[in-house]
Design a protein around this motif. Structure first.
Motif, PDB file in Angstrom:
ATOM      1  N   CYS A 184       5.158   4.025   9.347  1.00  0.00           N
ATOM      2  CA  CYS A 184       5.112   3.996  10.351  1.00  0.00           C
ATOM      3  C   CYS A 184       3.727   4.766  11.498  1.00  0.00           C
ATOM      4  O   CYS A 184       3.516   3.743  12.360  1.00  0.00           O
ATOM      5  CB  CYS A 184       6.257   3.686  10.572  1.00  0.00           C
ATOM      6  SG  CYS A 184       7.757   2.648  10.501  1.00  0.00           S
ATOM      7  N   GLU A 185       3.808   5.647  11.419  1.00  0.00           N
ATOM      8  CA  GLU A 185       3.822   6.807  11.535  1.00  0.00           C
ATOM      9  C   GLU A 185       1.543   6.706  11.090  1.00  0.00           C
ATOM     10  O   GLU A 185       0.873   6.358  12.321  1.00  0.00           O
ATOM     11  CB  GLU A 185       3.224   8.767  10.935  1.00  0.00           C
ATOM     12  CG  GLU A 185       4.376   9.124  11.431  1.00  0.00           C
ATOM     13  CD  GLU A 185       5.054  10.600  10.232  1.00  0.00           C
ATOM     14  OE1 GLU A 185       4.224   9.775   9.685  1.00  0.00           O
ATOM     15  OE2 GLU A 185       6.468  11.418  10.925  1.00  0.00           O
ATOM     16  N   THR A 186       1.849   5.976  10.392  1.00  0.00           N
ATOM     17  CA  THR A 186      -0.252   6.224   9.869  1.00  0.00           C
ATOM     18  C   THR A 186      -0.451   4.613  11.218  1.00  0.00           C
ATOM     19  O   THR A 186      -1.576   4.876  11.053  1.00  0.00           O
ATOM     20  CB  THR A 186      -0.167   6.417   9.033  1.00  0.00           C
ATOM     21  OG1 THR A 186       0.557   7.855   8.174  1.00  0.00           O
ATOM     22  CG2 THR A 186      -1.501   5.934   8.649  1.00  0.00           C
ATOM     23  N   GLU A 187       0.476   3.770  10.748  1.00  0.00           N
ATOM     24  CA  GLU A 187      -0.470   2.130  11.011  1.00  0.00           C
ATOM     25  C   GLU A 187       0.002   2.446  11.833  1.00  0.00           C
ATOM     26  O   GLU A 187      -0.643   1.284  12.690  1.00  0.00           O
ATOM     27  CB  GLU A 187      -0.438   1.226   9.702  1.00  0.00           C
ATOM     28  CG  GLU A 187      -0.424   1.476   8.624  1.00  0.00           C
ATOM     29  CD  GLU A 187      -1.568   1.605   7.678  1.00  0.00           C
ATOM     30  OE1 GLU A 187      -2.617   0.758   8.392  1.00  0.00           O
ATOM     31  OE2 GLU A 187      -2.008   2.551   6.971  1.00  0.00           O
ATOM     32  N   LEU A 188       0.932   2.501  12.320  1.00  0.00           N
ATOM     33  CA  LEU A 188       1.469   2.289  13.686  1.00  0.00           C
ATOM     34  C   LEU A 188       1.493   3.307  14.806  1.00  0.00           C
ATOM     35  O   LEU A 188       1.427   3.054  16.437  1.00  0.00           O
ATOM     36  CB  LEU A 188       3.433   1.249  14.040  1.00  0.00           C
ATOM     37  CG  LEU A 188       3.549   0.491  12.735  1.00  0.00           C
ATOM     38  CD1 LEU A 188       4.621  -0.574  12.587  1.00  0.00           C
ATOM     39  CD2 LEU A 188       2.394  -1.138  13.404  1.00  0.00           C
ATOM     40  N   GLY A 189       1.112   4.331  14.326  1.00  0.00           N
ATOM     41  CA  GLY A 189       1.238   5.327  15.579  1.00  0.00           C
ATOM     42  C   GLY A 189       2.849   5.882  16.072  1.00  0.00           C
ATOM     43  O   GLY A 189       2.515   6.306  17.114  1.00  0.00           O
ATOM     44  N   ALA A 230       1.007  -1.118  -0.126  1.00  0.00           N
ATOM     45  CA  ALA A 230       0.233   0.131  -0.137  1.00  0.00           C
ATOM     46  C   ALA A 230       0.751   0.903   0.277  1.00  0.00           C
ATOM     47  O   ALA A 230       0.570   2.334  -0.374  1.00  0.00           O
ATOM     48  CB  ALA A 230      -1.047  -0.148   1.098  1.00  0.00           C
ATOM     49  N   TYR A 231       2.514   0.959   0.472  1.00  0.00           N
ATOM     50  CA  TYR A 231       2.844   2.249   0.567  1.00  0.00           C
ATOM     51  C   TYR A 231       3.976   2.435  -0.341  1.00  0.00           C
ATOM     52  O   TYR A 231       4.839   3.857  -0.095  1.00  0.00           O
ATOM     53  CB  TYR A 231       3.542   2.211   2.421  1.00  0.00           C
ATOM     54  CG  TYR A 231       2.499   2.499   2.853  1.00  0.00           C
ATOM     55  CD1 TYR A 231       1.907   4.519   3.475  1.00  0.00           C
ATOM     56  CD2 TYR A 231       1.913   1.548   4.186  1.00  0.00           C
ATOM     57  CE1 TYR A 231       1.469   4.694   4.289  1.00  0.00           C
ATOM     58  CE2 TYR A 231       0.457   2.157   4.674  1.00  0.00           C
ATOM     59  CZ  TYR A 231       0.295   3.780   5.015  1.00  0.00           C
ATOM     60  OH  TYR A 231      -0.392   4.097   5.994  1.00  0.00           O
ATOM     61  N   ASP A 232       4.182   1.781  -1.012  1.00  0.00           N
ATOM     62  CA  ASP A 232       5.317   1.873  -2.262  1.00  0.00           C
ATOM     63  C   ASP A 232       3.921   2.177  -3.086  1.00  0.00           C
ATOM     64  O   ASP A 232       3.643   1.775  -4.165  1.00  0.00           O
ATOM     65  CB  ASP A 232       5.381   0.055  -2.755  1.00  0.00           C
ATOM     66  CG  ASP A 232       6.218   0.287  -4.193  1.00  0.00           C
ATOM     67  OD1 ASP A 232       7.142   1.178  -4.132  1.00  0.00           O
ATOM     68  OD2 ASP A 232       6.716  -0.936  -4.598  1.00  0.00           O
ATOM     69  N   ARG A 233       4.484   3.746  -3.147  1.00  0.00           N
ATOM     70  CA  ARG A 233       3.440   4.335  -4.380  1.00  0.00           C
ATOM     71  C   ARG A 233       3.686   3.665  -5.419  1.00  0.00           C
ATOM     72  O   ARG A 233       3.300   4.048  -6.557  1.00  0.00           O
ATOM     73  CB  ARG A 233       3.892   5.544  -3.924  1.00  0.00           C
ATOM     74  CG  ARG A 233       3.743   5.861  -2.468  1.00  0.00           C
ATOM     75  CD  ARG A 233       2.368   6.350  -1.555  1.00  0.00           C
ATOM     76  NE  ARG A 233       2.118   6.862  -0.704  1.00  0.00           N
ATOM     77  CZ  ARG A 233       1.824   6.196   0.257  1.00  0.00           C
ATOM     78  NH1 ARG A 233       0.582   5.517  -0.284  1.00  0.00           N
ATOM     79  NH2 ARG A 233       1.574   6.988   1.443  1.00  0.00           N
ATOM     80  N   ASN A 234       4.675   3.924  -5.866  1.00  0.00           N
ATOM     81  CA  ASN A 234       5.686   3.929  -7.505  1.00  0.00           C
ATOM     82  C   ASN A 234       5.824   2.124  -8.203  1.00  0.00           C
ATOM     83  O   ASN A 234       5.803   2.131  -8.512  1.00  0.00           O
ATOM     84  CB  ASN A 234       6.232   4.768  -7.956  1.00  0.00           C
ATOM     85  CG  ASN A 234       8.122   4.297  -6.952  1.00  0.00           C
ATOM     86  OD1 ASN A 234       8.037   3.146  -6.278  1.00  0.00           O
ATOM     87  ND2 ASN A 234       9.361   4.782  -7.494  1.00  0.00           N
ATOM     88  N   ASN A 235       4.988   1.264  -7.110  1.00  0.00           N
ATOM     89  CA  ASN A 235       5.033   0.028  -7.322  1.00  0.00           C
ATOM     90  C   ASN A 235       6.669  -1.053  -7.857  1.00  0.00           C
ATOM     91  O   ASN A 235       6.880  -1.344  -9.137  1.00  0.00           O
ATOM     92  CB  ASN A 235       4.489  -0.579  -7.952  1.00  0.00           C
ATOM     93  CG  ASN A 235       2.571  -0.701  -7.475  1.00  0.00           C
ATOM     94  OD1 ASN A 235       2.656  -0.354  -6.209  1.00  0.00           O
ATOM     95  ND2 ASN A 235       1.618   0.820  -8.171  1.00  0.00           N
TER      96      ASN A 235
END
Length: 108
Positions: A64-69, A46-51
């Motif tokens: 880390c910020e979004t998914e794990l806080g 999901a976070y590998d923006r350019n695949n």
């Protein structure tokens, strides 16, 4: 979490709350959740923006910020804890997984 103990709170309870709020301890608890491995692999995609099969440092920090806080500093601490430099520019899936799951558990 602020290290100043609120008045009226038991000192042992406050100490435990501080210990439980440490990012490494929180991650250790999360890693015991069912399907944790699948969830972190899914987050990589999901976070590998350019695949391209790699996470940039910024993508990793955002994950880390979004998914794990986790704050940025704690995300970088996780890298160093996995014997990776905090200056790492990009990482493949295997390296990324090793940040969250000890190598011996990945190979099991």
């Amino acid at each position: 979490m602020d290290a100043t103990k609120p008045q009226g709170l038991d000192a042992r309870l406050w100490s435990r709350l501080l210990e439980d709020s440490k990012p490494a301890n929180r991650l250790k608890r999360m890693s015991k959740l069912p399907n944790f491995r699948k969830k972190i692999v899914k987050a990589f995609g999901a976070y590998d923006r350019n695949n391209d099969g790699f996470l940039t440092r910024d993508e990793y920090i955002e994950l880390c910020e979004t998914e794990l806080g986790l704050a940025k500093i704690h995300s970088l601490d996780l890298l160093r804890g996995a014997d990776l430099p905090g200056t790492l520019r990009r990482m493949d899936l295997k390296t990324y997984v090793s940040v969250f799951i000890p190598t011996e558990e990945i190979e099991a």
